[in-house]
Design a protein around this motif. Structure first.
Motif, PDB file in Angstrom:
ATOM      1  N   LEU A  94       0.849  -1.190   0.000  1.00 40.32           N
ATOM      2  CA  LEU A  94       0.000   0.000   0.000  1.00 40.32           C
ATOM      3  C   LEU A  94       0.883   1.238   0.000  1.00 40.32           C
ATOM      4  O   LEU A  94       1.831   1.322   0.773  1.00 40.32           O
ATOM      5  CB  LEU A  94      -0.873  -0.006   1.256  1.00 40.32           C
ATOM      6  CG  LEU A  94      -1.888   1.120   1.404  1.00 40.32           C
ATOM      7  CD1 LEU A  94      -3.056   0.912   0.445  1.00 40.32           C
ATOM      8  CD2 LEU A  94      -2.404   1.179   2.839  1.00 40.32           C
ATOM      9  N   VAL A  95       0.572   2.181  -0.879  1.00 43.75           N
ATOM     10  CA  VAL A  95       1.205   3.492  -0.787  1.00 43.75           C
ATOM     11  C   VAL A  95       0.111   4.553  -0.822  1.00 43.75           C
ATOM     12  O   VAL A  95      -0.897   4.411  -1.510  1.00 43.75           O
ATOM     13  CB  VAL A  95       2.249   3.754  -1.907  1.00 43.75           C
ATOM     14  CG1 VAL A  95       3.353   2.715  -1.854  1.00 43.75           C
ATOM     15  CG2 VAL A  95       1.626   3.784  -3.280  1.00 43.75           C
ATOM     16  N   SER A  96       0.332   5.598  -0.036  1.00 46.46           N
ATOM     17  CA  SER A  96      -0.644   6.684   0.038  1.00 46.46           C
ATOM     18  C   SER A  96      -0.086   7.904  -0.674  1.00 46.46           C
ATOM     19  O   SER A  96       1.089   8.239  -0.527  1.00 46.46           O
ATOM     20  CB  SER A  96      -0.950   7.025   1.503  1.00 46.46           C
ATOM     21  OG  SER A  96      -1.921   8.059   1.550  1.00 46.46           O
ATOM     22  N   LEU A  97      -0.943   8.574  -1.438  1.00 46.16           N
ATOM     23  CA  LEU A  97      -0.513   9.734  -2.224  1.00 46.16           C
ATOM     24  C   LEU A  97      -0.756  11.046  -1.497  1.00 46.16           C
ATOM     25  O   LEU A  97      -0.479  12.114  -2.047  1.00 46.16           O
ATOM     26  CB  LEU A  97      -1.232   9.743  -3.584  1.00 46.16           C
ATOM     27  CG  LEU A  97      -1.064   8.468  -4.419  1.00 46.16           C
ATOM     28  CD1 LEU A  97      -1.779   8.609  -5.761  1.00 46.16           C
ATOM     29  CD2 LEU A  97       0.418   8.148  -4.634  1.00 46.16           C
ATOM     30  N   GLY A  98      -1.265  10.997  -0.257  1.00 45.51           N
ATOM     31  CA  GLY A  98      -1.501  12.222   0.491  1.00 45.51           C
ATOM     32  C   GLY A  98      -2.656  13.030  -0.086  1.00 45.51           C
ATOM     33  O   GLY A  98      -3.463  12.522  -0.882  1.00 45.51           O
ATOM     34  N   ALA A  99      -2.717  14.295   0.282  1.00 48.14           N
ATOM     35  CA  ALA A  99      -3.843  15.162  -0.079  1.00 48.14           C
ATOM     36  C   ALA A  99      -3.807  15.500  -1.575  1.00 48.14           C
ATOM     37  O   ALA A  99      -2.979  14.961  -2.326  1.00 48.14           O
ATOM     38  CB  ALA A  99      -3.803  16.430   0.775  1.00 48.14           C
ATOM     39  N   TYR A 100      -4.688  16.452  -1.976  1.00 46.56           N
ATOM     40  CA  TYR A 100      -4.847  16.751  -3.404  1.00 46.56           C
ATOM     41  C   TYR A 100      -3.499  16.899  -4.126  1.00 46.56           C
ATOM     42  O   TYR A 100      -2.603  17.611  -3.657  1.00 46.56           O
ATOM     43  CB  TYR A 100      -5.654  18.049  -3.644  1.00 46.56           C
ATOM     44  CG  TYR A 100      -5.666  18.341  -5.127  1.00 46.56           C
ATOM     45  CD1 TYR A 100      -6.582  17.721  -5.951  1.00 46.56           C
ATOM     46  CD2 TYR A 100      -4.655  19.114  -5.711  1.00 46.56           C
ATOM     47  CE1 TYR A 100      -6.526  17.880  -7.325  1.00 46.56           C
ATOM     48  CE2 TYR A 100      -4.589  19.281  -7.089  1.00 46.56           C
ATOM     49  CZ  TYR A 100      -5.529  18.660  -7.880  1.00 46.56           C
ATOM     50  OH  TYR A 100      -5.454  18.788  -9.233  1.00 46.56           O
ATOM     51  N   GLY A 101      -3.382  16.277  -5.260  1.00 48.65           N
ATOM     52  CA  GLY A 101      -2.246  16.485  -6.147  1.00 48.65           C
ATOM     53  C   GLY A 101      -1.101  15.514  -5.966  1.00 48.65           C
ATOM     54  O   GLY A 101      -0.313  15.311  -6.893  1.00 48.65           O
ATOM     55  N   GLY A 102      -0.975  14.924  -4.779  1.00 45.02           N
ATOM     56  CA  GLY A 102       0.108  13.968  -4.555  1.00 45.02           C
ATOM     57  C   GLY A 102       0.042  12.866  -5.591  1.00 45.02           C
ATOM     58  O   GLY A 102      -1.048  12.385  -5.912  1.00 45.02           O
ATOM     59  N   TYR A 103       1.189  12.457  -6.153  1.00 44.40           N
ATOM     60  CA  TYR A 103       1.130  11.550  -7.302  1.00 44.40           C
ATOM     61  C   TYR A 103       2.195  10.472  -7.308  1.00 44.40           C
ATOM     62  O   TYR A 103       3.190  10.537  -6.578  1.00 44.40           O
ATOM     63  CB  TYR A 103       1.184  12.334  -8.613  1.00 44.40           C
ATOM     64  CG  TYR A 103       2.497  13.035  -8.905  1.00 44.40           C
ATOM     65  CD1 TYR A 103       2.703  14.346  -8.481  1.00 44.40           C
ATOM     66  CD2 TYR A 103       3.517  12.413  -9.631  1.00 44.40           C
ATOM     67  CE1 TYR A 103       3.893  15.008  -8.760  1.00 44.40           C
ATOM     68  CE2 TYR A 103       4.701  13.058  -9.913  1.00 44.40           C
ATOM     69  CZ  TYR A 103       4.889  14.362  -9.472  1.00 44.40           C
ATOM     70  OH  TYR A 103       6.066  15.020  -9.749  1.00 44.40           O
ATOM     71  N   ILE A 104       1.929   9.496  -8.163  1.00 50.46           N
ATOM     72  CA  ILE A 104       2.874   8.412  -8.418  1.00 50.46           C
ATOM     73  C   ILE A 104       2.895   8.182  -9.929  1.00 50.46           C
ATOM     74  O   ILE A 104       1.871   8.378 -10.600  1.00 50.46           O
ATOM     75  CB  ILE A 104       2.451   7.131  -7.659  1.00 50.46           C
ATOM     76  CG1 ILE A 104       3.536   6.055  -7.760  1.00 50.46           C
ATOM     77  CG2 ILE A 104       1.111   6.593  -8.158  1.00 50.46           C
ATOM     78  CD1 ILE A 104       3.281   4.891  -6.806  1.00 50.46           C
TER      79      ILE A 104
END
Ligand SMILES: [Ca+2]
Ligand SMILES: [Ca+2]
Ligand SMILES: [Ca+2]
Ligand SMILES: [Ca+2]
Length: 390
Positions: free
Chosen positions: A64-74
């Motif tokens: 699992l990876v979390s992208l955080g709040a708006y805009g966070g990306y992978i």
């Protein structure tokens, strides 16, 4: 001679993997699960964090990876062209969304933990194996809605260590209501609040910059406070076209490359894609649940032939050369001539049975989403396989 070998999962080495092959970028926005999924340890560099992300989601690890709040990306990629087959979904992105109302009445959207991430795709036009080619958004169900903001931009500011906490007695689950300040290009500003239950840094700790800027398409908020004080939010799933928005087994977490559009919203015809970018698509705070953040668990190309299905038990050497794959409605059975097969649902009902006449057989099966079993009988020996239909 009879052998008894138990294998829980047996995935063959293919020249091409149907799953994520490489992670090229990981740039989460601040969030309560940043520095946790994956875990940051003091001194970790960006490269170390990228390696940790790959450990979570490359192949079939289903971390699992979390992208955080708006805009966070992978940004991740496959080791081959994921084909755009006309009229079919082409790949799936796994997240950790779930429903609280699994069977809503007609006209009611499912809701639960639905944290929509915008999905972009890219074709390796210059053939160098690196995502330095044009990106195209996959237009989800909200793309043309007036509430959807294109070219949204947000800046988050790193709090300094001397920052004074601003708790609010009306929101007892928060330790700091003004924790991370943000401003956007729509003349709005606000804060990511800090939750008492997540008392560590929300700002990516391997980053030295004092501020972080993200841009993209922003969806309208999908959360609803159900108790008026912020203890319990529900998030309505958007109909289709977003990551971490519907449960993984649901067809609506599948993606069709034919939905690709350019920056002007015009349809783009892509033969397929090599790279995928996902970013959190809402700038939303949900009380006790904190800010909305898209999570990624993995991804799968639907068209590559041959994901070997799980072998529950291999009982005899009669099956040692057997290869059984499943790929989007098609079952491939190799080296089992002279045997017979049966497909069962999870309740043990036989749905189909067939004879396997040659060493290379393909059966088209039409099954709804769920877990199924395949048994193959050869000379009074039975081998059982388990597979999922998405
Ligand atoms: Ca397609
Ligand atoms: Ca390239
Ligand atoms: Ca989340
Ligand atoms: Ca999630």
């Amino acid at each position: 001679m009879l052998l008894t070998i138990f294998i829980s999962i047996n995935h063959l080495d293919f020249a091409q993997s149907p799953y994520i092959y490489k992670v090229f970028e990981f740039c989460p926005a601040p969030g309560q699960f940043v520095n946790v999924y994956p875990k940051y340890n003091e001194g970790d560099t960006y490269e170390v964090m990228l390696g940790k992300v790959e450990n979570e989601i490359v192949g079939i690890k289903k971390g699992l990876v979390s992208l955080g709040a708006y805009g966070g990306y992978i940004v991740f990629g496959f080791d081959h062209l994921v084909e755009n087959i006309p009229g079919k979904y082409d790949f799936k992105i796994w997240g950790n969304a779930y429903y609280l109302n699994s069977n809503p009445p007609p006209g009611v959207l499912p809701y639960g933990s639905c944290e929509p991430g915008i999905v972009m795709v890219s074709y390796d036009a210059n053939g160098n194996g690196i995502p330095d080619d044009p990106w195209y958004e996959l237009a989800g169900s909200e793309y043309h809605k007036p509430q959807t903001i294109k070219n949204y931009e947000i800046t988050y500011y790193q709090p300094d260590s001397t920052k004074i906490l601003t708790p609010n007695p009306a929101l007892p689950f928060l330790s700091d209501t003004s924790y991370i300040r943000w401003t956007d290009n729509q003349e709005n500003s606000g804060f990511l609040a800090k939750n008492k239950s997540h008392n560590y840094s929300y700002y990516p700790l391997w980053i030295s910059e004092d501020s972080l800027v993200y841009e993209g398409t922003k969806l309208a908020n999908n959360g609803q406070n159900t108790d008026g004080i912020g203890h319990f939010y529900i998030q309505y799933a958007y109909p289709f076209g977003y990551a971490d928005n519907h449960p993984n087994e649901n067809i609506r977490s599948n993606f069709d490359i034919d939905r690709a559009v350019d920056v002007n919203g015009n349809k783009v015809n892509l033969p397929g894609i090599h790279f995928v970018k996902v970013y959190t698509g809402v700038n939303q705070y949900c009380g006790l649940w904190g800010e909305t953040s898209t999570e990624i668990v993995g991804a799968e190309d639907f068209h590559i032939q041959g994901v070997e299905i799980d072998v529950l038990a291999v009982k005899t050497e009669l099956f040692h050369e057997a290869r059984v794959y499943y790929s989007e409605r098609e079952l491939y059975i190799e080296n089992l001539e002279g045997s017979s097969g049966k497909i069962y649902n999870i309740n043990g009902q036989v749905l189909d049975s067939f004879n396997i006449n040659s060493g290379k057989e393909k059966y088209t099966i039409n099954l709804i989403s769920g877990v199924y079993f395949l048994t193959i009988e050869k000379q009074n020996n039975i081998q059982t396989y388990k597979f999922n239909v998405y």
